[in-house]
Design an enzyme around this catalytic site. Structure first.
Site, PDB file in Angstrom:
ATOM      1  N   HIS A 172       0.849  -1.191   0.000  1.00 44.34           N
ATOM      2  CA  HIS A 172       0.000   0.000   0.000  1.00 44.34           C
ATOM      3  C   HIS A 172       0.881   1.236   0.000  1.00 44.34           C
ATOM      4  O   HIS A 172       1.939   1.228   0.640  1.00 44.34           O
ATOM      5  CB  HIS A 172      -0.916   0.011   1.235  1.00 44.34           C
ATOM      6  CG  HIS A 172      -2.065   0.944   1.092  1.00 44.34           C
ATOM      7  ND1 HIS A 172      -1.965   2.288   1.362  1.00 44.34           N
ATOM      8  CD2 HIS A 172      -3.324   0.724   0.654  1.00 44.34           C
ATOM      9  CE1 HIS A 172      -3.127   2.853   1.115  1.00 44.34           C
ATOM     10  NE2 HIS A 172      -3.968   1.937   0.674  1.00 44.34           N
ATOM     11  N   ASP A 204      -7.908  -5.526   0.170  1.00 45.44           N
ATOM     12  CA  ASP A 204      -8.443  -6.386  -0.889  1.00 45.44           C
ATOM     13  C   ASP A 204      -8.018  -7.845  -0.769  1.00 45.44           C
ATOM     14  O   ASP A 204      -8.507  -8.692  -1.503  1.00 45.44           O
ATOM     15  CB  ASP A 204      -8.000  -5.855  -2.265  1.00 45.44           C
ATOM     16  CG  ASP A 204      -8.656  -4.530  -2.571  1.00 45.44           C
ATOM     17  OD1 ASP A 204      -9.855  -4.399  -2.277  1.00 45.44           O
ATOM     18  OD2 ASP A 204      -7.982  -3.635  -3.087  1.00 45.44           O
TER      19      ASP A 204
HETATM   20  N1  CMC Z   1       4.100  -7.623  -4.926  1.00 44.85           N
HETATM   21  C1  CMC Z   1       5.434  -7.592  -5.128  1.00 44.85           C
HETATM   22  N2  CMC Z   1       6.203  -6.496  -4.985  1.00 44.85           N
HETATM   23  C2  CMC Z   1       5.569  -5.364  -4.626  1.00 44.85           C
HETATM   24  C3  CMC Z   1       4.174  -5.320  -4.405  1.00 44.85           C
HETATM   25  C4  CMC Z   1       3.442  -6.508  -4.561  1.00 44.85           C
HETATM   26  N3  CMC Z   1       2.120  -6.503  -4.358  1.00 44.85           N
HETATM   27  N4  CMC Z   1       3.829  -4.060  -4.066  1.00 44.85           N
HETATM   28  C5  CMC Z   1       4.946  -3.345  -4.073  1.00 44.85           C
HETATM   29  N5  CMC Z   1       6.008  -4.126  -4.402  1.00 44.85           N
HETATM   30  C6  CMC Z   1       7.420  -3.709  -4.465  1.00 44.85           C
HETATM   31  C7  CMC Z   1       7.708  -2.887  -5.708  1.00 44.85           C
HETATM   32  O1  CMC Z   1       8.099  -3.693  -6.777  1.00 44.85           O
HETATM   33  C8  CMC Z   1       8.804  -1.989  -5.218  1.00 44.85           C
HETATM   34  O2  CMC Z   1       9.998  -2.736  -5.176  1.00 44.85           O
HETATM   35  P1  CMC Z   1      11.444  -2.036  -5.440  1.00 44.85           P
HETATM   36  O3  CMC Z   1      11.623  -1.053  -4.320  1.00 44.85           O
HETATM   37  O4  CMC Z   1      12.406  -3.151  -5.444  1.00 44.85           O
HETATM   38  O5  CMC Z   1      11.320  -1.358  -6.780  1.00 44.85           O
HETATM   39  C9  CMC Z   1       8.418  -1.693  -3.761  1.00 44.85           C
HETATM   40  O6  CMC Z   1       7.656  -2.843  -3.351  1.00 44.85           O
HETATM   41  C10 CMC Z   1       7.594  -0.431  -3.592  1.00 44.85           C
HETATM   42  O7  CMC Z   1       6.428  -0.544  -4.428  1.00 44.85           O
HETATM   43  P2  CMC Z   1       5.794   0.612  -5.289  1.00 44.85           P
HETATM   44  O8  CMC Z   1       5.149   0.015  -6.476  1.00 44.85           O
HETATM   45  O9  CMC Z   1       6.802   1.692  -5.491  1.00 44.85           O
HETATM   46  O10 CMC Z   1       4.701   1.121  -4.245  1.00 44.85           O
HETATM   47  P3  CMC Z   1       3.502   2.079  -4.574  1.00 44.85           P
HETATM   48  O11 CMC Z   1       3.208   2.802  -3.323  1.00 44.85           O
HETATM   49  O12 CMC Z   1       3.767   2.888  -5.784  1.00 44.85           O
HETATM   50  O13 CMC Z   1       2.300   1.068  -4.931  1.00 44.85           O
HETATM   51  C11 CMC Z   1       0.514  -0.478  -4.694  1.00 44.85           C
HETATM   52  C12 CMC Z   1       1.347   0.642  -4.020  1.00 44.85           C
HETATM   53  C13 CMC Z   1      -0.674  -0.799  -3.800  1.00 44.85           C
HETATM   54  C14 CMC Z   1       0.012   0.012  -6.055  1.00 44.85           C
HETATM   55  C15 CMC Z   1       1.425  -1.723  -4.866  1.00 44.85           C
HETATM   56  O14 CMC Z   1       1.849  -2.171  -3.608  1.00 44.85           O
HETATM   57  C16 CMC Z   1       0.709  -2.848  -5.638  1.00 44.85           C
HETATM   58  O15 CMC Z   1       0.739  -2.857  -6.867  1.00 44.85           O
HETATM   59  N6  CMC Z   1       0.059  -3.793  -4.913  1.00 44.85           N
HETATM   60  C17 CMC Z   1      -0.735  -4.818  -5.571  1.00 44.85           C
HETATM   61  C18 CMC Z   1      -2.085  -4.248  -5.992  1.00 44.85           C
HETATM   62  C19 CMC Z   1      -3.002  -4.025  -4.827  1.00 44.85           C
HETATM   63  O16 CMC Z   1      -3.171  -4.887  -3.964  1.00 44.85           O
HETATM   64  N7  CMC Z   1      -3.672  -2.871  -4.822  1.00 44.85           N
HETATM   65  C20 CMC Z   1      -4.676  -2.514  -3.803  1.00 44.85           C
HETATM   66  C21 CMC Z   1      -4.221  -1.405  -2.927  1.00 44.85           C
HETATM   67  S1  CMC Z   1      -5.219  -1.188  -1.470  1.00 44.85           S
HETATM   68  C22 CMC Z   1      -6.835  -0.856  -2.017  1.00 44.85           C
HETATM   69  C23 CMC Z   1      -6.958   0.303  -2.907  1.00 44.85           C
HETATM   70  O17 CMC Z   1      -6.187   1.258  -2.933  1.00 44.85           O
HETATM   71  O18 CMC Z   1      -7.940   0.311  -3.642  1.00 44.85           O
END
Ligand code: CMC
Length: 429
Positions: free
Chosen positions: A307, A364
């Site tokens: 998140h 989720d």
């Molecule tokens: N699985 C594997 N690696 C992950 C995941 C994941 N679900 N989420 C983040 N990472 C890694 C990402 O690759 C990055 O790694 P590195 O530092 O080596 O590059 C690090 O963790 C930071 O991630 P980010 O993508 O920069 O984080 P963000 O804040 O931009 O994204 C997120 C947040 C929720 C979009 C992301 O964690 C994600 O894609 N999660 C899966 C989708 C999900 O469950 N979304 C629902 C969110 S909660 C409900 C809502 O908002 O509606």
């Protein structure tokens, strides 16, 4: 004074002060509005990870402590003691309602639940296998066509009416999306039922026999709606506010929010989680799924994990996890996917990759298993999220219109394209 009240920046040998704004809770914000004029620079913050786009008094999140408050009330207390409709009132009005206020609100919502008969014709334009989120977004946008002319976004009474209409009609439209996809006739809302029961009735009722509503299912869905009702400036709410900042009407603004919610990085994650769990199929395959999620050459991510704000745990996920076991037991459902989910959570929480990056299950991760136990089809999961989040979206839209001096949202950019060049006629290219 111990509070930081300004930050001094130096640009080109000239120092200037930027005021620091103090919140009632949480981190202060540097007011950079004067920065371009003072320094000639804009700020660069892709993904808005460091930017507060607005002041807001609706929802507070402390991502490090795992705290979520609606109008100051902890989500755990609301989940235990309140109802979705009471929470919607709270989000909209800032205070919990008295008995009379709640009765008035419930009456207003119950009496605006019907869809205009003409709206039903729009569905016939969709192929039966259209995604329900596409139908939902289109139908909600088309409410603008029914209520546009007599709506004045600057009139508080009109804004309130739009809020009631949206909260009231969203379940009716959502159920219609489902019924259209399976070829059932549309169902009319029953005013004698409560909000969530009415929705379940519209989803599952068939003309040929009476429907016995299961109180466990209604309670579970009500709780999920409470947990999804608002989440401050997330992508879809920010979209509603951006569209709203142009003066667009609330139905168009909320329809834009629905499309933003659809993406798998946001509300679409609940559908994606269930598909992922089905794909993993068995606890034996969890290890290889975790390995894939860590592999930067593989675009597979653990859906329902991570998140932007929560770097400790998502308090909603804690409640849903507990509830998932309870609901499945009470409904007598034995879903092998729950075992896969638990094994996946356990494996990820022990894994250095996830620990280092502070990736925890989010709202989720377990919600899909509950929706499935309630017989809600996978493609409707994000629609469920949208019904609940409508309360938050419209509360933010109203707050935005009540804020004096609000301006159109208009971010800037760091241009990386070509320099100025002259047009070349086609025979010379
Ligand atoms: N699985 C594997 N690696 C992950 C995941 C994941 N679900 N989420 C983040 N990472 C890694 C990402 O690759 C990055 O790694 P590195 O530092 O080596 O590059 C690090 O963790 C930071 O991630 P980010 O993508 O920069 O984080 P963000 O804040 O931009 O994204 C997120 C947040 C929720 C979009 C992301 O964690 C994600 O894609 N999660 C899966 C989708 C999900 O469950 N979304 C629902 C969110 S909660 C409900 C809502 O908002 O509606």
């Amino acid at each position: 004074m111990s509070e930081l009240d300004k930050i001094t920046l130096t640009a080109g040998g000239k120092a200037f002060d930027l005021p620091v704004l103090q919140p009632t809770l949480g981190q202060p914000c540097v007011d950079i509005a004067a920065l371009p004029k003072e320094s000639g620079c804009f700020t660069f913050d892709p993904g808005f990870g460091a930017t507060a786009s607005t002041k807001s008094a609706i929802t507070y999140i402390d991502g490090d402590a795992g705290v979520l408050l609606y109008r100051g009330y902890p989500i755990e207390q609301l989940a235990e003691k309140s109802s979705f409709l009471e929470v919607a009132y709270l989000l909209l009005n800032g205070e919990l309602p008295s008995k009379e206020e709640f009765a008035g609100f419930e009456h207003a919502v119950s009496h605006h639940t019907m869809m205009h008969e003409s709206l039903k014709h729009f569905f016939r334009g969709f192929h039966h296998d259209a995604h329900p989120m596409a139908m939902l977004a289109a139908s909600v946008a088309s409410l603008s066509a029914f209520y546009h002319d007599n709506l004045d976004v600057d009139d508080p009474a009109d804004r309130k009416m739009a809020a009631i209409r949206l909260i009231a009609k969203m379940p009716t439209i959502a159920a219609a999306c489902y019924r259209y996809s399976i070829g059932w006739p549309f169902s009319y809302p029953r005013n004698n039922l409560e909000y969530v029961e009415r929705f379940l009735h519209m989803m599952f009722e068939v003309p040929s026999e009476p429907l016995q509503l299961n109180p466990v299912a209604a309670k579970a869905l009500d709780l999920l709606f409470i947990l999804h009702a608002d989440h401050e400036q997330n992508a879809s709410t920010s979209t509603v506010r951006l569209v709203g900042s142009t003066g667009a009407n609330p139905y168009a603004s909320v329809a834009a929010g629905i499309t933003a919610l659809w993406g798998p990085a946001h509300g679409g994650a609940n559908e994606a989680v269930l598909k992922m769990l089905e794909e993993i199929g068995s606890p034996d395959n969890v290890e290889s799924a975790v390995r894939r999620a860590k592999d930067k050459n593989d675009n597979f991510r653990l859906m329902g994990f991570g998140h932007r704000v929560y770097k400790n745990f998502d308090p909603r996920a804690k409640i849903i996890r507990e509830m998932c076991h309870k609901v499945l037991a009470e409904l007598g459902v034995n879903d092998p996917l729950l075992e896969v989910a638990m094994k996946l959570e356990e494996a990820a929480l022990k894994d250095e990759y996830f620990v280092e990056r502070k990736l925890y299950p989010n709202v989720d991760f377990y919600s899909g298993i509950i929706y499935k136990a309630l017989r809600i089809p996978t493609e409707m999961f994000t629609v469920m999220f949208a019904i609940a989040r409508t309360a938050g979206w419209i509360a933010h839209w109203i707050e935005q219109h009540e804020t004096p001096g609000a301006r159109i949202g208009r971010p800037r950019q760091l241009y990386t394209g070509s320099g100025v060049r002259d047009y070349v006629p086609v025979d010379k290219r």
